[in-house]
Design an enzyme around this catalytic site. Structure first.
Site, short mmCIF file in Angstrom:
data_model
loop_
_atom_site.label_atom_id
_atom_site.label_comp_id
_atom_site.label_asym_id
_atom_site.label_seq_id
_atom_site.Cartn_x
_atom_site.Cartn_y
_atom_site.Cartn_z
N ASP A 1 0.97 -1.33 -0.15
CA ASP A 1 -0.02 0.16 0.06
C ASP A 1 0.82 1.32 -0.01
O ASP A 1 0.19 2.30 0.19
CB ASP A 1 -0.99 0.08 1.26
N GLU A 2 2.28 1.07 -0.55
CA GLU A 2 2.92 2.28 -0.42
C GLU A 2 4.00 2.35 -1.58
O GLU A 2 4.36 1.55 -1.99
CB GLU A 2 3.91 2.51 1.04
#
Length: 366
Positions: free
Chosen positions: A112-113
């Site tokens: 998610d990054e």
DNA sequence: TCTGGGGTCCTAGGACCC
DNA sequence: TCTGGGGTCCTAGGACCC
């Protein structure tokens, strides 16, 4: 991405929007009271931690990494959903592809990054030469947020700064859906008041030791005596800390890297005893090897270093590894080597976790 | 009622080689 | 006969991150 797993689940269950929701645990436990659609944390029993909590749940004091039992005390009415990693990976691919379509220089930092290098994009636009590059960068970041939202219905937060270290901190300042611009001159006012823990690379141990030196904020770290830091944390880490506190970071955005190791591990529902539960343990052990082998197969790697990880009931963790003459991705070969590793650890108490790892990866000879 | 699963990187000692 | 200096590989543990 903002509260990523939880946000994906809210797309599936929009009726939960606005409610405290946590993702975590394993199989759906049978404690939902009759007439209730969703399981809540109340009466939860078993191992497991929160992987993600919605902002409503965080307001009740629960956060990722917290044991579900403890979370149940704080937020008994929060809805508990099991993690669906396949679904999260799908959304992850979609959001990353969407970003790459706008700005191609993307570094993966987990599900998610990402880091994005906007330099070329901002500087090459000759038409924008008259514009402030920071304003241009803000436009690009806003476009990225919009594109990601259109593609996934999910929100993300972005920090636009001179480097990765500062962007990581800045992206967290105005969550959710934040867009934070932070120049070097903003460091004293916006970065220095923050706790040292906000620096990516200063974890719980280092911040606790810094606290004993009276250093709690990034500003205090920036004004500490570098020699003192080197004395307590070593030449490399001490000097790095000091630079980080001043917002200095020269790392580039790395758009591709090969994996170094592939592993599988499992924490048992109840601790298992090496003698009493020998059969069962052996079965789990073999399963882990089979899974690692199939992961290697699917991803197209072989590995030379076979590792075993074992966590005792007192949470003490030991690892053993060995290096094979030739790399492998064969489940039986992995099982044999890991089995030999197992003979080198004490099996005199119950264990809670078993893991198998294959490292020193290469692509197999054709 | 403790504490998931998948990773990376660093350190440090010992073996071994030239 | 009491011992250099450099390099690489191997192993174990630990901090940290998502």
């Amino acid at each position: 991405m903002d509260a990523f797993y939880a946000s994906v689940e809210l797309l599936r269950y929009p009726e939960l929007r606005g409610k405290p929701v946590v993702i975590g645990g394993r199989r759906r436990a049978a404690n939902a009271s009759p007439g209730e659609t969703f399981q809540t944390l109340r009466n939860y029993s078993g191992r497991g931690v929160i992987t993600t909590a919605t902002y409503e749940a965080r307001a009740l004091g629960v956060h990722s990494g917290m044991g579900l039992m403890k979370a149940a005390q704080l937020a008994p009415d929060a809805v508990l959903l099991p993690a669906d990693f396949d679904e999260y990976r799908r959304y992850s691919r979609t959001f990353k592809d969407t970003v790459r379509a706008v700005a191609p220089e993307v570094e993966d930092r987990g599900i998610d990054e990402i880091y994005i290098d906007l330099t070329a994009l901002v500087m090459s636009d000759a038409a924008g030469a008259a514009l402030d590059p920071w304003e241009r960068a803000r436009d690009v970041a806003a476009r990225i947020q919009q594109a990601v939202h259109e593609a996934t219905q999910l929100s993300c937060s972005i920090g636009v700064t001179p480097n990765k270290l500062l962007s990581k901190i800045a992206s967290d300042l105005e969550k959710p859906a934040g867009l934070t611009i932070l120049r070097e001159a903003d460091i004293p006012t916006r970065i220095w008041p923050l706790p040292v823990r906000k620096v990516n690379g200063i974890g719980p141990k280092a911040s606790a030791r810094l606290a004993t030196l009276g250093i709690r904020t990034i500003g205090e770290l920036a004004h500490a005596d570098p020699a003192l830091l080197v004395e307590h944390f070593g030449k490399s880490y001490g000097a790095w800390m000091f630079d980080a506190a001043h917002g200095r970071d020269e790392r580039t955005v790395v758009t591709y890297s090969e994996p170094k190791s592939i592993s599988r591990e499992t924490t048992f529902e109840d601790d298992l005893h090496p003698v009493r539960d020998r059969e069962w343990l052996s079965r789990i052990f073999t399963d882990l090897c089979v899974q690692v082998a199939s992961d290697l197969q699917r991803k197209g790697y072989v590995g030379r270093k076979i590792g075993l990880k074992l966590r005792y009931d007192n949470f003490k963790t030991v690892t053993r590894d060995c290096t094979l003459d030739a790399p492998t991705r064969d489940a039986q070969a992995i099982r044999r080597a890991a089995g030999a590793c197992l003979k080198r650890v004490a099996l005199d108490r119950s264990i809670r976790l078993l893991g198998v790892r294959v490292g020193a990866l290469t692509r197999p000879a054709p």
